[in-house]
Design a protein around this motif. Sequence first.
Motif, PDB file in Angstrom:
ATOM      1  N   TYR A  29      19.443  10.491  -8.829  1.00 47.54           N
ATOM      2  CA  TYR A  29      20.515  10.373  -7.846  1.00 47.54           C
ATOM      3  C   TYR A  29      20.775  11.762  -7.278  1.00 47.54           C
ATOM      4  O   TYR A  29      21.171  12.662  -8.018  1.00 47.54           O
ATOM      5  N   PHE A  30      20.536  11.926  -5.980  1.00 51.12           N
ATOM      6  CA  PHE A  30      20.545  13.237  -5.345  1.00 51.12           C
ATOM      7  C   PHE A  30      21.621  13.336  -4.272  1.00 51.12           C
ATOM      8  O   PHE A  30      22.057  12.323  -3.715  1.00 51.12           O
ATOM      9  N   PRO A  31      21.986  14.570  -3.920  1.00 49.63           N
ATOM     10  CA  PRO A  31      22.912  14.741  -2.799  1.00 49.63           C
ATOM     11  C   PRO A  31      22.226  14.329  -1.491  1.00 49.63           C
ATOM     12  O   PRO A  31      20.991  14.309  -1.398  1.00 49.63           O
ATOM     13  N   ASP A  32      23.033  14.012  -0.491  1.00 54.10           N
ATOM     14  CA  ASP A  32      22.495  13.537   0.787  1.00 54.10           C
ATOM     15  C   ASP A  32      21.528  14.510   1.451  1.00 54.10           C
ATOM     16  O   ASP A  32      20.683  14.101   2.242  1.00 54.10           O
ATOM     17  N   VAL A  33      21.625  15.785   1.131  1.00 52.47           N
ATOM     18  CA  VAL A  33      20.740  16.785   1.730  1.00 52.47           C
ATOM     19  C   VAL A  33      19.267  16.499   1.403  1.00 52.47           C
ATOM     20  O   VAL A  33      18.371  16.961   2.104  1.00 52.47           O
ATOM     21  N   ALA A  34      19.001  15.702   0.380  1.00 53.14           N
ATOM     22  CA  ALA A  34      17.628  15.367   0.002  1.00 53.14           C
ATOM     23  C   ALA A  34      16.988  14.343   0.947  1.00 53.14           C
ATOM     24  O   ALA A  34      15.758  14.267   1.033  1.00 53.14           O
ATOM     25  N   LEU A  35      17.791  13.591   1.669  1.00 52.19           N
ATOM     26  CA  LEU A  35      17.253  12.488   2.477  1.00 52.19           C
ATOM     27  C   LEU A  35      16.210  12.924   3.498  1.00 52.19           C
ATOM     28  O   LEU A  35      15.129  12.318   3.551  1.00 52.19           O
ATOM     29  N   PRO A  36      16.439  13.937   4.329  1.00 50.44           N
ATOM     30  CA  PRO A  36      15.401  14.301   5.305  1.00 50.44           C
ATOM     31  C   PRO A  36      14.078  14.705   4.658  1.00 50.44           C
ATOM     32  O   PRO A  36      13.005  14.394   5.174  1.00 50.44           O
ATOM     33  N   ILE A  37      14.155  15.365   3.518  1.00 48.71           N
ATOM     34  CA  ILE A  37      12.934  15.771   2.807  1.00 48.71           C
ATOM     35  C   ILE A  37      12.184  14.543   2.319  1.00 48.71           C
ATOM     36  O   ILE A  37      10.968  14.432   2.470  1.00 48.71           O
ATOM     37  N   ILE A  38      12.915  13.605   1.733  1.00 46.06           N
ATOM     38  CA  ILE A  38      12.299  12.380   1.222  1.00 46.06           C
ATOM     39  C   ILE A  38      11.672  11.579   2.353  1.00 46.06           C
ATOM     40  O   ILE A  38      10.526  11.120   2.238  1.00 46.06           O
ATOM     41  N   LEU A  39      12.371  11.429   3.455  1.00 47.63           N
ATOM     42  CA  LEU A  39      11.829  10.664   4.585  1.00 47.63           C
ATOM     43  C   LEU A  39      10.568  11.314   5.142  1.00 47.63           C
ATOM     44  O   LEU A  39       9.616  10.617   5.520  1.00 47.63           O
ATOM     45  N   GLU A  40      10.526  12.621   5.182  1.00 48.99           N
ATOM     46  CA  GLU A  40       9.324  13.323   5.664  1.00 48.99           C
ATOM     47  C   GLU A  40       8.139  13.069   4.731  1.00 48.99           C
ATOM     48  O   GLU A  40       7.022  12.838   5.184  1.00 48.99           O
ATOM     49  N   MET A  41       8.380  13.086   3.431  1.00 48.21           N
ATOM     50  CA  MET A  41       7.300  12.815   2.476  1.00 48.21           C
ATOM     51  C   MET A  41       6.808  11.379   2.601  1.00 48.21           C
ATOM     52  O   MET A  41       5.600  11.123   2.494  1.00 48.21           O
TER      53      MET A  41
END
Length: 81
Positions: A61-73
Amino acid sequence: MKPGITSGDPRPRLCDHERAGLNEVVCVHTGMPDRAAFELERIILATLDAVGIKPVQGREYFPDVALPIILEMIRNHPGIS
């Protein structure tokens, strides 16, 4: 946010996450090749750790700041078309 990655039917897992308070689904991909979901999860967790984004709860469970990185991967993963 939680990167929910599974190789099976995502609906039961999505229901589990909703009960945990996560109520927005950002993207769902199905029909990934064998082991692609497992590999993608490992890559995502390792990348977040490498860039210093630590879980805020448990290990996934991560902070929202992780979302753009995850979507790019996800966009660049060869197992997802």
